[in-house]
Design an enzyme around this catalytic site. Structure first.
Site, PDB file in Angstrom:
ATOM      1  N   SER A 159       0.781  -1.014   0.054  1.00 14.81           N
ATOM      2  CA  SER A 159       0.110   0.005  -0.007  1.00 14.81           C
ATOM      3  C   SER A 159       0.985   1.221   0.101  1.00 14.81           C
ATOM      4  O   SER A 159       1.863   1.065   0.556  1.00 14.81           O
ATOM      5  CB  SER A 159      -0.945   0.010   1.327  1.00 14.81           C
ATOM      6  N   TYR A 185      -1.087  -0.827  10.619  1.00 13.97           N
ATOM      7  CA  TYR A 185      -1.121  -1.139   9.208  1.00 13.97           C
ATOM      8  C   TYR A 185       0.017  -0.615   8.342  1.00 13.97           C
ATOM      9  O   TYR A 185       0.219  -1.451   7.493  1.00 13.97           O
ATOM     10  CB  TYR A 185      -2.639  -0.212   8.893  1.00 13.97           C
TER      11      TYR A 185
END
Length: 314
Positions: A159, A185
């Site tokens: 990401s 994350y």
């Protein structure tokens, strides 16, 4: 040979759809596995690869629900797998290996985002366990099938969120620092990219090449744990929202497009290899230095082997 971390250029871009990113390739006779391939961007990846002729296995915690989502997709099947349960990963891999099939495409797509503080039964940060350690173990267990393909690709979905945190190898599970959803994350997504980098160096001699990708941003169930303010911040951080077909394009490109033959170990976005950028860069796109750090990738690999107790068959 090391593939430079710079755009080809591919001729594609952020508006390219997953079908276009395939480059017209016929995948008849190939086999793929797509974790999380029954919903969101993963479902689009499954559909595009299967409709191009590939047999696709979709591991899922709820295989019945997954089978319902895959009902209209040819050559797609669901099988049970929980990425946070090591025994479940081993059972899935053993079942697949027992079929004797080669594995041409492994797409490590499943993930959790914005998950509240939680630990698995080993005491590991839940987000790190699902997003990174589960896929590390799965890939290692499936290694014989990847080699058998005589030309395989492993695509691990990272990401743009990697820009918010490096991996803290001294405190991966927030035992000494305060827990932060964003950092948790981001650390897992940095780990995904570093895993891909280390895997490629191991796989190249066997024809197994590895890529990490930033997919497009769409509204999926992945962000169900986030409040509206957090969702707005995420949209600003990760780039403009796209259709599911556009969002899945970079993953499909890395999994199957002929443009990447002989390449690997790179982070990709917008259906091309991403530009390497400085750590201080404020713009959203680009690969930050820490996901290109080969020494760090090797250190994380060793730690991941210790945490999972799993090593590549040698």
């Amino acid at each position: 040979m090391i593939t430079p971390q710079r755009p080809l250029p591919s001729g594609f871009g952020p508006d390219t759809t997953a079908r276009e990113a395939l480059g017209g390739r016929d995948l008849t006779g190939t086999v793929g596995i797509v974790t999380g391939g029954h919903s969101g961007l993963g479902l689009v990846v499954t559909r595009v690869l299967a409709e191009a002729g590939a047999e696709i296995v979709v591991p899922a915690r709820d295989p019945k629900r997954a089978a319902e989502a895959l009902a209209d997709i040819p050559r797609a099947e669901a099988r049970p797998l929980d990425l946070v349960e090591p025994d479940s990963i081993d059972r899935f891999a053993e079942t697949f290996l027992a079929t004797g099939r080669p594995l041409h495409m492994l797409v490590n797509n499943a993930a959790v985002l914005g998950h509240p503080e939680q630990r698995d039964h080993r005491g590991f940060d839940y987000t790190f366990a699902v997003n990174h350690l589960g896929h590390h173990q799965l890939t290692a267990r499936l290694w014989p099938a990847l080699i058998r393909a005589d030309g395989a690709r492993v695509v691990t979905v990272s990401s743009r969120g990697h820009r918010f945190a490096n991996v803290d190898l001294d405190d991966l599970h927030f035992e000494r620092r305060p827990f932060d959803q964003t950092v948790s994350y981001a650390q897992s997504k940095t780990a995904n990219a570093l895993f891909s980098l280390a895997l490629d160096s191991r796989g190249e001699p066997f024809g197994v090449r590895s890529f990490s990708v930033h997919p497009g941003v769409i509204t999926t169930g992945l962000n169900r744990h986030m409040g509206e303010t957090d969702r707005a911040d995420a949209r600003a951080a990760y780039g403009p929202r796209r259709t599911a077909e556009q969002g899945a394009a970079t993953t499909v490109w890395c999994a199957a497009n002929p443009q990447l033959v002989g390449m690997g170990g790179v982070y990709c976005e917008d259906v091309d290899i991403a530009e390497a950028v400085e750590a201080s860069t404020t713009a959203t796109p680009g690969a930050r230095p820490w996901i290109l750090d080969r020494e760090l990738a090797e250190r994380l690999w060793a730690v991941s082997e210790d945490l999972t107790g799993v090593r590549l068959p040698g």
